[in-house]
Write an enzyme that holds these catalytic residues in place. Structure first.
Site, mmCIF file in Angstrom:
data_model
loop_
_atom_site.group_PDB
_atom_site.id
_atom_site.type_symbol
_atom_site.label_atom_id
_atom_site.label_comp_id
_atom_site.label_asym_id
_atom_site.label_seq_id
_atom_site.Cartn_x
_atom_site.Cartn_y
_atom_site.Cartn_z
ATOM 1 N N GLU A 45 70.966 162.938 40.695
ATOM 2 C CA GLU A 45 71.077 162.977 39.238
ATOM 3 C C GLU A 45 72.230 162.098 38.740
ATOM 4 O O GLU A 45 72.114 161.438 37.722
ATOM 5 C CB GLU A 45 71.256 164.416 38.724
ATOM 6 C CG GLU A 45 70.004 165.271 38.820
ATOM 7 C CD GLU A 45 68.817 164.691 38.052
ATOM 8 O OE1 GLU A 45 69.022 163.921 37.101
ATOM 9 O OE2 GLU A 45 67.679 164.992 38.434
ATOM 10 N N TYR A 128 73.413 168.158 30.974
ATOM 11 C CA TYR A 128 72.150 167.691 31.557
ATOM 12 C C TYR A 128 72.131 167.907 33.079
ATOM 13 O O TYR A 128 71.211 168.522 33.619
ATOM 14 C CB TYR A 128 71.918 166.196 31.235
ATOM 15 C CG TYR A 128 70.775 165.640 32.039
ATOM 16 C CD1 TYR A 128 69.462 165.841 31.627
ATOM 17 C CD2 TYR A 128 70.997 164.964 33.245
ATOM 18 C CE1 TYR A 128 68.397 165.378 32.392
ATOM 19 C CE2 TYR A 128 69.945 164.503 34.009
ATOM 20 C CZ TYR A 128 68.651 164.711 33.572
ATOM 21 O OH TYR A 128 67.601 164.273 34.332
ATOM 22 N N ASP A 146 67.947 165.169 28.390
ATOM 23 C CA ASP A 146 68.519 163.823 28.258
ATOM 24 C C ASP A 146 67.673 163.040 27.246
ATOM 25 O O ASP A 146 66.834 163.618 26.547
ATOM 26 C CB ASP A 146 68.549 163.116 29.632
ATOM 27 C CG ASP A 146 67.153 162.841 30.165
ATOM 28 O OD1 ASP A 146 66.170 163.345 29.570
ATOM 29 O OD2 ASP A 146 67.025 162.107 31.161
#
Ligand code: SF4
Length: 350
Positions: A45, A128, A146
């Protein structure tokens, strides 16, 4: 015509049923989807922020091979970490990864925290990423909102507010979390990400094959091209730079950038503000004590950062002296040891 609240709610409620089967059949095979270990989800991520999936895959695999767990990441020397990150940009991401790994070792006995609240306390982790890790690795009902998810939801709910409106993001997060399924929460988060990456893309979304088509207000109102409403873009500032490729006995001069500001503390080619002409550049090289023998202009380059654009004039200078103000790196050291940001590395291609 915007949607009324009841229609919006119905659309939200329908999403898990529509997206989960579609995701399970259509998800791309990506290395970080092989298992949901939080360390792996976290690294992927962070790498995926600002970087395309195709570009991340190679970095991700190399990173995991060399730093397979939290302890290895916490203990690796910073220069080695930055070398593994070289080319991905936004180097503070790598530094924060290491800071967070050290916090996990000391404050959580090496075990990744498993709630959004605890995950968010780690350096470099915003809502996020915390939502992504909490849902994918720990099956929490935590949304990861996001730009992709904002776009999808603005379209599905027919919402014409600018997507940078903080209230909008807050509302979407709460509305999604209210409809997270009892099972398959991580898949639901990934289904939304996948929809934004492969179907409901920014331009020319593939509505014909979209699993959410039947509840999509933008589709119904023929407003797909008008949604989401984007914030006005701020113009980037342009800065002129002169970059020096100082070469002596097969080595290139490197210097550390200042500890604060753009590319803080990273290795760099020496550079000066402004677009210097050849005689000014030669004088600068002389003042550095490198005894320039021959100077030649390189192709101009530019590099785009978030808020600034560098327009770079480059000079290749053959030198007779390796002044100690610089580190002189040969080809092997440049390839294996020093991480050079792309803004400078692009001058090495000659
Ligand atoms: S129908 Fe089109 S606009 Fe609506 S969610 Fe699907 S891809 Fe996006």
């Amino acid at each position: 015509m915007p949607q009324n609240e009841m229609e919006k709610e119905q659309a939200y409620r329908a999403l898990p049923k529509l997206l989960l089967p579609w995701y399970r059949e259509n998800a791309r095979i990506l290395p970080w989807r092989e298992n949901t270990d939080p360390y792996r989800v976290w690294i992927s991520e962070i790498m995926l922020q600002q970087t395309r999936v195709e570009a991340v895959i190679g970095y991700y695999e190399r990173f995991l091979r060399e730093l397979p767990d939290i302890k290895a990441l916490a203990e690796t020397p910073e220069d080695r970490l930055l070398k593994l990150w070289e080319g991905l940009g936004y180097y503070s991401r790598a530094r924060n990864l290491q800071k967070a790994a050290r916090v996990i070792l000391t404050d959580y006995a090496g075990k990744f925290p498993d709630t959004v609240e605890e995950i968010r306390k780690l350096p470099g982790i915003g809502p996020y990423t915390a939502g992504a890790i909490a849902s994918i690795s720990f099956e929490r009902a935590a949304a990861a909102v996001d730009g992709n998810v904002l776009r999808i939801i603005a379209r599905i709910t027919g919402d014409f507010r600018p997507i940078d409106d903080p209230k909008f993001k807050k509302e979407i997060t709460a509305s999604l979390e209210a409809v997270y399924p009892a099972q398959g929460r991580g898949d639901f988060t990934q289904a939304l990400m996948e929809l934004g990456a492969t179907v409901c893309v920014p331009r020319s979304p593939r509505c014909d094959g979209c699993p959410a088509r039947e509840v999509c207000a933008a589709q119904r109102l023929q407003a797909v091209e008008r949604l989401p409403v984007m914030p006005e873009k701020k113009a980037k500032r342009t800065e002129l730079k002169t970059v020096f490729l100082l070469e002596c006995d097969g080595c290139i001069a490197l210097t550390r950038r200042a500890a604060k500001g753009l590319l803080a503390g990273l290795w760099a080619l020496p550079d000066l503000d402004g677009a210097l002409d050849e005689s000014q550049a030669l004088l600068a090289a002389e003042n550095w004590g490198v005894r320039p023998q021959k100077i030649s202009r390189m192709a101009d380059r530019s590099h785009i950062f978030t808020h600034v654009i560098w327009r770079q004039t480059g000079y290749h200078v053959l030198c007779a002296r390796q002044d100690e103000r610089f580190v002189w790196a040969d080809r092997e050291a440049l390839e294996g040891e020093y991480a050079l940001p792309t803004a400078y590395k692009q001058f090495l291609s000659r």
